[in-house]
Write an enzyme that holds these catalytic residues in place. Structure first.
Site, PDB file in Angstrom:
ATOM      1  N   ASP A   1     -16.116  28.979 -13.449  1.00  0.00           N
ATOM      2  CA  ASP A   1     -17.451  29.339 -12.973  1.00  0.00           C
ATOM      3  C   ASP A   1     -18.509  28.648 -13.825  1.00  0.00           C
ATOM      4  O   ASP A   1     -19.693  28.740 -13.551  1.00  0.00           O
ATOM      5  CB  ASP A   1     -17.639  30.860 -13.052  1.00  0.00           C
ATOM      6  CG  ASP A   1     -18.970  31.311 -12.481  1.00  0.00           C
ATOM      7  OD1 ASP A   1     -19.237  31.019 -11.303  1.00  0.00           O
ATOM      8  OD2 ASP A   1     -19.747  31.951 -13.222  1.00  0.00           O
TER       9      ASP A   1
ATOM     10  N   ARG B   1     -18.294  29.855 -21.044  1.00  0.00           N
ATOM     11  CA  ARG B   1     -19.142  28.694 -21.277  1.00  0.00           C
ATOM     12  C   ARG B   1     -18.343  27.430 -20.991  1.00  0.00           C
ATOM     13  O   ARG B   1     -17.177  27.323 -21.368  1.00  0.00           O
ATOM     14  CB  ARG B   1     -19.668  28.668 -22.722  1.00  0.00           C
ATOM     15  CG  ARG B   1     -20.771  29.685 -22.996  1.00  0.00           C
ATOM     16  CD  ARG B   1     -22.054  29.331 -22.262  1.00  0.00           C
ATOM     17  NE  ARG B   1     -23.152  30.277 -22.515  1.00  0.00           N
ATOM     18  CZ  ARG B   1     -23.448  31.291 -21.745  1.00  0.00           C
ATOM     19  NH1 ARG B   1     -22.696  31.570 -20.676  1.00  0.00           N
ATOM     20  NH2 ARG B   1     -24.474  32.081 -22.024  1.00  0.00           N
TER      21      ARG B   1
ATOM     22  N   GLU C   1     -22.740  21.245 -16.432  1.00  0.00           N
ATOM     23  CA  GLU C   1     -23.279  22.009 -15.303  1.00  0.00           C
ATOM     24  C   GLU C   1     -24.796  21.917 -15.159  1.00  0.00           C
ATOM     25  O   GLU C   1     -25.326  22.122 -14.068  1.00  0.00           O
ATOM     26  CB  GLU C   1     -22.867  23.478 -15.411  1.00  0.00           C
ATOM     27  CG  GLU C   1     -23.509  24.259 -16.526  1.00  0.00           C
ATOM     28  CD  GLU C   1     -23.143  25.736 -16.453  1.00  0.00           C
ATOM     29  OE1 GLU C   1     -24.049  26.553 -16.282  1.00  0.00           O
ATOM     30  OE2 GLU C   1     -21.936  26.057 -16.564  1.00  0.00           O
TER      31      GLU C   1
ATOM     32  N   HIS D   1     -21.537  29.075 -11.468  1.00  0.00           N
ATOM     33  CA  HIS D   1     -22.120  29.998 -12.455  1.00  0.00           C
ATOM     34  C   HIS D   1     -22.690  31.243 -11.769  1.00  0.00           C
ATOM     35  O   HIS D   1     -23.833  31.644 -11.997  1.00  0.00           O
ATOM     36  CB  HIS D   1     -23.220  29.300 -13.257  1.00  0.00           C
ATOM     37  CG  HIS D   1     -23.405  29.881 -14.634  1.00  0.00           C
ATOM     38  ND1 HIS D   1     -23.452  29.120 -15.774  1.00  0.00           N
ATOM     39  CD2 HIS D   1     -23.555  31.175 -15.062  1.00  0.00           C
ATOM     40  CE1 HIS D   1     -23.627  29.892 -16.828  1.00  0.00           C
ATOM     41  NE2 HIS D   1     -23.685  31.148 -16.424  1.00  0.00           N
TER      42      HIS D   1
END
Length: 336
Positions: free
Chosen positions: A259, A235, A264, A296
């Site tokens: 990632d 996260r 985001e 992600h």
């Protein structure tokens, strides 16, 4: 049930339609993410289905509850974007997909490590331009390095096995140690400070909670070895991005692979190639040659997408049939 699926992309439609054939659910897809402004789209639906960047806050929940929505089906494992207390207040059931492919995320973590280390992304671009020079492509042997894993649930466990197979010494930190990992000697549990002190590579696999928010901050980063590699496929808000930028600027943090990202929801899952990106933190990160960002995609395999659709629809079927809701999430999750 009539289900409004928010924040959908082409791949969501493909896999949900495929799995939906064997159910009686009526699926309606919306490209818009669920939030206050789009909540009226839920009128006339029994359930809404959301993903990680949908904003299911108190105000949104009040709106969809007034429309008669009884279920919020998360097509992901995390539920930090949902106001669980407000949902319970309105009698809305929260269901999730606790594990769709832990192997996908663990393997992507390894991909980030190998790419950052051996600079294959840079070599690929060079060779396509006819540049076969090896200058500035030096990496290091991962074999024999110490890997620290923060969070040793299913994904952390698989990642520990992968790194053990590569000949690494693996240490872990978790408030609830995995007895299986301890028993077979895959890793040794240590304190967080010991992990930071010892590790050449640190990988985050813990959930986002008030206790883990910014677990990587100025203090914890500067406890790391100079030149250490930090990876986050869990996260975004586990890392204080500004602290990471400061450590990269001063040369203390050797590599950063992410990632996920704090902000985001403004960027990921969208094509912004012809748009001016105004996120200064992201632009600062991408300016560093030792930073690798993916959008992600760690979960993004056909196995995971199939499992997400299958379990999400299965959760809705169980609710409709009055069966046991094994994937229900309530306020006890916050206390836990």
């Amino acid at each position: 049930m009539k289900v409004a699926i928010f924040g959908t992309k082409s791949y969501d439609k493909e896999f949900f339609k495929l799995e939906g054939v064997s159910t009686n659910h009526e699926l309606v897809f919306f490209e818009s993410r669920l939030r206050v402004k789009t909540a009226p789209l839920a009128k006339g639906f029994d359930a809404v289905c959301v993903f990680v960047n949908d904003v299911v806050d108190a105000e949104t929940i009040k709106i969809i509850a007034d429309f008669g929505v009884k279920v919020i089906a998360l097509r992901c494992a995390g539920f930090n974007n949902v106001d669980l207390e407000e949902a319970e207040k309105h009698g809305i059931v929260i269901l999730r997909v606790p594990a769709y492919s832990p192997y996908a995320v663990a393997e992507h973590t390894l991909a980030l490590i190998l790419t950052l280390n051996r600079k294959t992304h840079k070599a690929y671009n060079r060779v396509r331009e006819g540049n076969f020079s090896l200058d500035r492509l030096t990496g290091f042997d991962i074999h024999g390095k110490t890997v620290g894993i923060i969070g040793t649930g299913k994904i952390g466990q698989i990642f520990a096995n992968i790194m053990t197979g590569l000949g690494c010494k693996v240490v872990g930190f978790d408030l609830y140690p995995n007895k299986e990992l301890e028993k077979n000697g895959t890793l040794k549990y240590v304190s967080l400070n010991e992990l930071l002190d010892q590790s050449d590579i640190i990988s985050l696999h813990c959930p986002l909670t008030p206790q883990t928010h910014h677990i990587i901050n100025d203090h914890t980063i500067w406890r790391m070895k100079k030149g250490a590699m930090l990876i986050n496929t869990s996260r975004g808000r586990l890392i204080d991005t500004e602290a990471a930028i400061r450590a990269l600027s001063k040369g203390h943090l050797g590599y950063l692979g992410i990632d996920v990202y704090e902000q985001e929801e403004k960027l990921f899952f969208r094509d912004l190639s012809e748009t001016l990106i105004r996120d200064e933190k992201m632009m600062n990160l991408m300016a560093f040659p030792n930073v690798l960002v993916t959008g992600h995609q760690a979960f993004f395999t056909d196995t995971a997408l199939t499992q997400i659709a299958r379990v999400t629809l299965g959760n809705l079927t169980a609710y409709e049939n009055g069966e046991e809701l094994v994937n229900r999430v309530g306020t006890e999750a916050i206390k836990a």
